[in-house]
Design a protein around this motif. Sequence first.
Motif, mmCIF file in Angstrom:
data_model
loop_
_atom_site.group_PDB
_atom_site.id
_atom_site.type_symbol
_atom_site.label_atom_id
_atom_site.label_comp_id
_atom_site.label_asym_id
_atom_site.label_seq_id
_atom_site.Cartn_x
_atom_site.Cartn_y
_atom_site.Cartn_z
ATOM 1 N N VAL A 1 31.379 58.320 0.464
ATOM 2 C CA VAL A 1 30.620 58.770 1.891
ATOM 3 C C VAL A 1 29.690 59.878 1.344
ATOM 4 N N PHE A 2 28.661 59.832 2.149
ATOM 5 C CA PHE A 2 27.291 60.419 1.782
ATOM 6 C C PHE A 2 26.872 61.213 3.162
ATOM 7 N N ALA A 3 26.085 62.129 3.205
ATOM 8 C CA ALA A 3 25.434 62.772 4.225
ATOM 9 C C ALA A 3 24.481 63.794 3.753
ATOM 10 N N PRO A 4 23.238 64.025 4.457
ATOM 11 C CA PRO A 4 22.287 64.906 4.023
ATOM 12 C C PRO A 4 22.588 66.195 4.235
ATOM 13 N N THR A 5 22.124 67.068 3.401
ATOM 14 C CA THR A 5 22.489 68.336 3.366
ATOM 15 C C THR A 5 21.093 69.008 4.551
ATOM 16 N N SER A 6 21.360 70.387 4.661
ATOM 17 C CA SER A 6 20.307 71.058 5.623
ATOM 18 C C SER A 6 19.094 71.213 4.819
ATOM 19 N N ASP A 7 19.038 71.149 3.532
ATOM 20 C CA ASP A 7 17.803 71.356 2.703
ATOM 21 C C ASP A 7 17.370 69.973 2.194
ATOM 22 N N GLY A 8 17.547 69.077 2.657
ATOM 23 C CA GLY A 8 16.761 67.782 2.181
ATOM 24 C C GLY A 8 17.633 66.816 0.878
ATOM 25 N N ARG A 9 18.929 67.530 0.692
ATOM 26 C CA ARG A 9 19.545 66.703 -0.445
ATOM 27 C C ARG A 9 20.589 65.814 -0.112
ATOM 28 N N LEU A 10 21.315 65.036 -0.754
ATOM 29 C CA LEU A 10 22.348 64.299 -0.278
ATOM 30 C C LEU A 10 23.788 64.551 -0.888
ATOM 31 N N ALA A 11 24.778 64.994 0.053
ATOM 32 C CA ALA A 11 26.084 65.031 -0.500
ATOM 33 C C ALA A 11 26.802 63.949 -0.733
ATOM 34 N N ALA A 12 28.101 63.932 -1.388
ATOM 35 C CA ALA A 12 28.548 62.628 -1.630
ATOM 36 C C ALA A 12 30.188 63.046 -2.303
ATOM 37 N N VAL A 13 30.857 62.094 -1.474
ATOM 38 C CA VAL A 13 32.375 62.351 -1.928
ATOM 39 C C VAL A 13 32.961 60.922 -2.149
ATOM 40 N N GLY A 14 33.654 60.708 -3.359
ATOM 41 C CA GLY A 14 34.276 59.351 -3.497
ATOM 42 C C GLY A 14 35.422 59.461 -4.080
ATOM 43 N N VAL A 15 36.468 58.641 -3.847
ATOM 44 C CA VAL A 15 37.793 58.455 -4.393
ATOM 45 C C VAL A 15 38.028 57.054 -4.655
ATOM 46 N N ASP A 16 39.001 56.603 -6.117
ATOM 47 C CA ASP A 16 39.388 55.689 -6.299
ATOM 48 C C ASP A 16 40.774 55.821 -6.393
ATOM 49 N N TYR A 17 41.822 54.714 -5.885
ATOM 50 C CA TYR A 17 43.053 55.158 -5.723
ATOM 51 C C TYR A 17 43.875 53.863 -5.561
ATOM 52 N N ARG A 18 45.147 53.721 -6.002
ATOM 53 C CA ARG A 18 46.216 52.772 -6.078
ATOM 54 C C ARG A 18 47.427 53.318 -5.379
ATOM 55 N N GLY A 19 48.240 52.348 -4.914
ATOM 56 C CA GLY A 19 49.549 52.873 -4.257
ATOM 57 C C GLY A 19 49.690 52.732 -2.903
ATOM 58 N N SER A 20 48.363 52.871 -2.299
ATOM 59 C CA SER A 20 48.574 52.725 -0.700
ATOM 60 C C SER A 20 47.478 51.989 -0.135
ATOM 61 N N GLU A 21 47.540 51.638 1.204
ATOM 62 C CA GLU A 21 46.679 50.947 1.923
ATOM 63 C C GLU A 21 45.555 52.141 2.389
ATOM 64 N N GLU A 22 45.943 53.319 2.698
ATOM 65 C CA GLU A 22 44.964 54.359 3.189
ATOM 66 C C GLU A 22 44.740 55.243 1.992
ATOM 67 N N PRO A 23 43.565 55.832 1.805
ATOM 68 C CA PRO A 23 43.105 56.903 0.719
ATOM 69 C C PRO A 23 44.096 58.092 0.645
ATOM 70 N N PRO A 24 44.230 58.553 -0.461
ATOM 71 C CA PRO A 24 45.235 59.778 -0.328
ATOM 72 C C PRO A 24 44.596 61.239 0.045
ATOM 73 N N VAL A 25 43.147 60.918 0.352
ATOM 74 C CA VAL A 25 42.651 62.227 1.162
ATOM 75 C C VAL A 25 41.532 61.922 2.136
ATOM 76 N N ASP A 26 41.334 62.984 3.139
ATOM 77 C CA ASP A 26 40.478 62.514 4.096
ATOM 78 C C ASP A 26 39.074 62.763 3.639
ATOM 79 N N VAL A 27 38.270 61.778 3.046
ATOM 80 C CA VAL A 27 37.052 61.986 2.672
ATOM 81 C C VAL A 27 35.929 62.447 3.699
ATOM 82 N N THR A 28 36.239 62.360 4.775
ATOM 83 C CA THR A 28 35.336 62.818 5.852
ATOM 84 C C THR A 28 35.380 64.274 5.876
ATOM 85 N N GLU A 29 36.733 64.850 5.838
ATOM 86 C CA GLU A 29 36.801 66.055 6.118
ATOM 87 C C GLU A 29 36.381 66.796 4.802
#
Length: 211
Positions: A165-193
Motif C-alpha cells: 500500500v502507498f500514500a502521499p506524504t504532506s511534503d510530496g513524497r510517497l510512503a509505502a508498506v508491504g508484507v509477504d506472508y504464508r499460513g493464512s488467507e489474511e495478512p498478519p498485520v493491518d497494512v492500512t494502520e
Amino acid sequence: MIRRATLALALAALALCASCVGDEPQLLDKGDVPAAFSQSEDTDGIDFLEGQVFGTSWCRLGLANAKNNLVDFSGTPVGSTFIREDPYAELGATIFAPGDRYDSVQAMEDEVDAGYQKCLSMVDHPPQDMTGTWSIEKVEDLPAGGFGYRLNDTTENAQPAGVMVFAPTSDGRLAAVGVDYRGSEEPPVDVTELLKKVLERAPDFPAEESD
C-alpha cells in the motif's frame, strides 16, 4: 483494503519523535507489529533497494520492477523491516521521494499502475501449463490519495501472498508498506494502520535538500 507507490532520504537525528530506537527515529518499531515479528538488523530499508520488494508475491515482473525503478532516483533510503519465521512473513516500510526520473507523486503512482496493468494481463493470460491461479485486486479504504494491491498465488510452486500500500506524504513524497506472508488467507498485520503510522512519522525523516 488496497492501493500503491514510495521512498525517503536523510535521517533527522531528533531527540523527540513519534517512534525512536536510541536517538534515531523509526518509521515503524517493534511495538507497532505483532509479537511474533522481530526487527531486522537492516533498519534503513535497504531490502527495498536490493530487489526484495515486500508484497509483490507472484507479480515481481510488474510491481517489483516498478518499485525498483522508483528507487533509482531516490537519495539515502530510510525504513523499517521485520520478519516472522514460522509461518513466514516479512514486512517493510519506506518513503520514496521525487527525483530526476519522476518529478511528482503522480508520476510515481503512474509507474506503479503500469506494473499493476502488467499483472492484470498475466492473470488474464496465464501460462498454458499453469495449475492453480494468480489473483490481484486493489486495496480500498486507504488514507487520502492512497492506493495499493493484494496478491495471491495458488499455483504449484506458489509465492507468498502479498499486500503493498502507498500514500502521499504532506511534503510530496510517497510512503509505502508491504508484507509477504504464508499460513493464512489474511495478512498478519493491518497494512492500512501501519501506513497511517508511517505518514504520521514521515516529518521525522525530512527530504534531502538538493544542491
